[in-house]
Motif scaffolding. Sequence first.
Motif, PDB file in Angstrom:
ATOM      1  N   ILE A   1     -14.505  -3.680 -18.960  1.00 43.69           N
ATOM      2  CA  ILE A   1     -15.038  -3.145 -17.707  1.00 43.69           C
ATOM      3  C   ILE A   1     -15.994  -4.129 -17.033  1.00 43.69           C
ATOM      4  CG2 ILE A   1     -14.731  -0.745 -18.407  1.00 43.69           C
ATOM      5  CD1 ILE A   1     -17.668  -0.596 -19.073  1.00 43.69           C
ATOM      6  N   ARG A   2     -16.565  -5.044 -17.808  1.00 42.04           N
ATOM      7  CA  ARG A   2     -17.453  -6.059 -17.225  1.00 42.04           C
ATOM      8  C   ARG A   2     -16.670  -7.212 -16.603  1.00 42.04           C
ATOM      9  NH1 ARG A   2     -22.786  -6.948 -19.086  1.00 42.04           N
ATOM     10  NH2 ARG A   2     -22.310  -9.008 -19.988  1.00 42.04           N
ATOM     11  N   ASN A   3     -15.353  -7.228 -16.814  1.00 41.31           N
ATOM     12  CA  ASN A   3     -14.545  -8.338 -16.307  1.00 41.31           C
ATOM     13  C   ASN A   3     -13.254  -7.874 -15.635  1.00 41.31           C
ATOM     14  OD1 ASN A   3     -15.791 -11.095 -17.340  1.00 41.31           O
ATOM     15  ND2 ASN A   3     -16.094  -9.571 -18.959  1.00 41.31           N
ATOM     16  N   SER A   4     -13.254  -6.674 -15.100  1.00 45.32           N
ATOM     17  CA  SER A   4     -12.090  -6.154 -14.382  1.00 45.32           C
ATOM     18  C   SER A   4     -12.487  -5.797 -12.956  1.00 45.32           C
ATOM     19  CB  SER A   4     -11.540  -4.920 -15.099  1.00 45.32           C
ATOM     20  OG  SER A   4     -11.078  -5.242 -16.397  1.00 45.32           O
ATOM     21  N   TRP A   5     -11.483  -5.639 -12.087  1.00 45.62           N
ATOM     22  CA  TRP A   5     -11.680  -5.217 -10.692  1.00 45.62           C
ATOM     23  C   TRP A   5     -12.615  -6.157  -9.922  1.00 45.62           C
ATOM     24  CZ3 TRP A   5     -13.636  -1.492 -14.430  1.00 45.62           C
ATOM     25  CH2 TRP A   5     -12.619  -0.721 -15.014  1.00 45.62           C
ATOM     26  N   GLY A   6     -12.594  -7.430 -10.280  1.00 47.78           N
ATOM     27  CA  GLY A   6     -13.456  -8.404  -9.617  1.00 47.78           C
ATOM     28  C   GLY A   6     -14.794  -8.620 -10.299  1.00 47.78           C
TER      29      GLY A   6
END
Length: 401
Positions: free
Chosen positions: A378-383
């Motif tokens: 989640i810290r490295n997804s969706w930008g």
Amino acid sequence: MRAILAILFLCTAFASGKARAEPSAETIARGKALAIAGDCASCHTADPAKPFAGGKRIDTPFGGIYSPNLTPDRDTGIGTWSDAEFYRALHYGIRRDGSRYYPAFPYPSFTKLIRDDVLAIRAYLATLEPLRNRPPPPELLWPLNYRVFMRGWDWLFFQPGIFQPDQQKAGQWNRGGYLVEGAAHCGACHTPKNILGADKRDRMYGGGLVQGWFAPRLDGAERSGLKSWSADDIVEYLQSGRNARSHADGLMAEVVVNSTAKMSDEDVRAIAVYLKDLPAGAPEPAVTPPAQDVITTGAGLYAHACIACHEADGTGAPRIYPPLPGNANLQSVDPSSTLRILLDGAQTVTTPRAPNTGSMPSYAKLSDQEIADVATYIRNSWGNAAPPVTADQVKKARREK
């Protein structure tokens, strides 16, 4: 006759002087507003039935400190303090007996308050119900348990002096700076500390670790700061504990409930204006994309445990379930706050402006590696972009609960 007239004159002067010494309702109201901005109740209330009576334990890297009694009780509170003694405490960090306070009491920030405002706070505290409560002594590591060492700390790190307005800035900006740097003492949590617990002045508002949580950057950093937030975003967050970008949790939730949600609209707006003008400080670290197997594993865990509330694209339900894309707290270099929420769960803070609730369960049943993987995802997804989380970091976070 001359003696009688002199006595009458002195009595009249004494009476009028005493009348002038009585604080006005306006002064008391100003003091209350500043005490709220300083979140004094949070630190000085251990028992909700005894507000401001002190005794709350404040954990530091050097041991525990118990907050003093601020009620006007004459034996255990500040009922017999003079104005000069109260001012000396807030402005210079000096106790009534002449010894030094520990900087868990944020006198390095309170020193920026002008004398009239310090005495207004005292006037407000004098209106509280006197409550008898003698807090325990500090429980600090040797040799810091000897207050004499704080003389050296003050000499090295403490600079007394009131806030200096910037004549090139508007009054609203200066009011915000006065509150952020002074009464609200935002830097106490949001500025990293050196090995002796003093602010790293070259990284002001660059984020700091506090009691197992990471207080994020308040400067203009692109990913983990406030660059993407508008002043309206900041106002909404401080007044309601949430906005379309993030939710308050942990210690910040306490600050919102007891402090910023109760402040005037004008003061909250002034804080927002000041914070939005802070330039980006230290560069954010370059982030190498995590290994594909970590992302794949993290994505699977997310799909199983998180997608129902936060959606496949991470957008969630703003102001109920916080969105994950562009979330500054998620992208902090230190993942402590993310890990606390994953391990402990979360409860959306409720305020008069946002009374609806939302909650997230604890995922402590997952292994250290699984939590590390989903946090990295989640810290490295969706930008988003942030350093990967390790199983060792999760293990440490579990111990700090």
